[in-house]
Design an enzyme around this catalytic site. Structure first.
Site, short mmCIF file in Angstrom:
data_model
loop_
_atom_site.label_atom_id
_atom_site.label_comp_id
_atom_site.label_asym_id
_atom_site.label_seq_id
_atom_site.Cartn_x
_atom_site.Cartn_y
_atom_site.Cartn_z
N CYS A 1 32.58 46.07 44.41
CA CYS A 1 31.43 45.16 44.45
C CYS A 1 30.54 45.54 45.64
O CYS A 1 30.92 46.36 46.48
CB CYS A 1 31.90 43.71 44.56
SG CYS A 1 32.62 43.26 46.15
N GLU B 1 39.60 46.35 47.91
CA GLU B 1 39.04 47.33 48.83
C GLU B 1 38.98 46.79 50.26
O GLU B 1 39.33 47.47 51.22
CB GLU B 1 37.64 47.76 48.39
CG GLU B 1 37.60 48.36 47.00
CD GLU B 1 37.34 47.33 45.90
OE1 GLU B 1 37.97 46.25 45.91
OE2 GLU B 1 36.50 47.61 45.03
N CYS C 1 32.14 45.09 49.08
CA CYS C 1 33.15 46.12 49.37
C CYS C 1 32.49 47.47 49.67
O CYS C 1 32.94 48.19 50.56
CB CYS C 1 34.12 46.25 48.21
SG CYS C 1 35.26 44.85 48.10
N CYS D 1 38.89 40.99 48.02
CA CYS D 1 38.94 42.12 47.08
C CYS D 1 39.95 43.16 47.55
O CYS D 1 40.28 43.24 48.74
CB CYS D 1 37.57 42.78 46.98
SG CYS D 1 36.27 41.70 46.36
N ASN E 1 43.79 42.84 45.14
CA ASN E 1 43.01 41.63 45.35
C ASN E 1 43.95 40.42 45.43
O ASN E 1 45.01 40.39 44.83
CB ASN E 1 41.93 41.44 44.28
CG ASN E 1 42.43 41.41 42.85
OD1 ASN E 1 43.38 42.09 42.48
ND2 ASN E 1 41.76 40.63 42.01
#
Length: 147
Positions: free
Chosen positions: A104, A66, A107, A64, A53
């Site tokens: 999240c 991901e 993501c 993020c 991140n």
């Protein structure tokens, strides 16, 4: 059959992929939240992309781990991640990487775009747990009429 039994690699285990995510988290740029997150995406032929991140003073443009991985993946011409491990923790925590750090919602949706059957690895009390992305994001938005 469990998600762990469907693991797509004989060379890289869920535990090894999670270790790579932890390594990526060490490179996170998090001066505001101090919450380090790393991701490691597994592809065919046991290729792995690691990402972390990156925060910004303008919070809305923070990315993020991901989704940073998705950007790297596309820029390298890859499109079908088989699995992703996500690891993270606040740097002051005594249980660094011992608690689950699920992707999240944004993501999850971003990952779903590239493989709804992707497996997601998270740490839980120091153990690697494997989940199916489609079970973490039921009824996702998709342009696929057959999904």
């Amino acid at each position: 059959m469990s998600a762990k039994e469907n693991w797509p690699s004989e060379k890289i285990s869920p535990e090894e992929l999670l270790k790579m995510a932890r390594e990526a988290a060490d490179r996170a740029y998090v001066p505001y939240s101090r919450f380090h997150v790393g991701a490691a995406m597994l592809f065919e032929n046991d290729e792995v992309i690691k990402s972390c991140n990156v925060e910004n003073a303008s919070y809305g443009i923070t990315i993020c781990a991901e989704r940073a991985g998705v950007v790297i993946m596309i820029s390298q011409g890859k499109k079908n991640p088989l699995a992703v491990a996500v690891a993270g923790s606040h740097e002051d925590s005594d249980d660094y990487f011992k608690v689950e750090c699920p992707p999240c919602g944004a993501c999850r949706q971003a990952l779903m775009e590239f493989n709804k059957d992707m497996l997601v690895v998270m740490a839980s009390k120091g153990e690697a747990k494997v989940y199916e992305l489609k079970k973490l994001l039921p009824h996702s938005f998709t342009l696929d009429p057959d999904y």
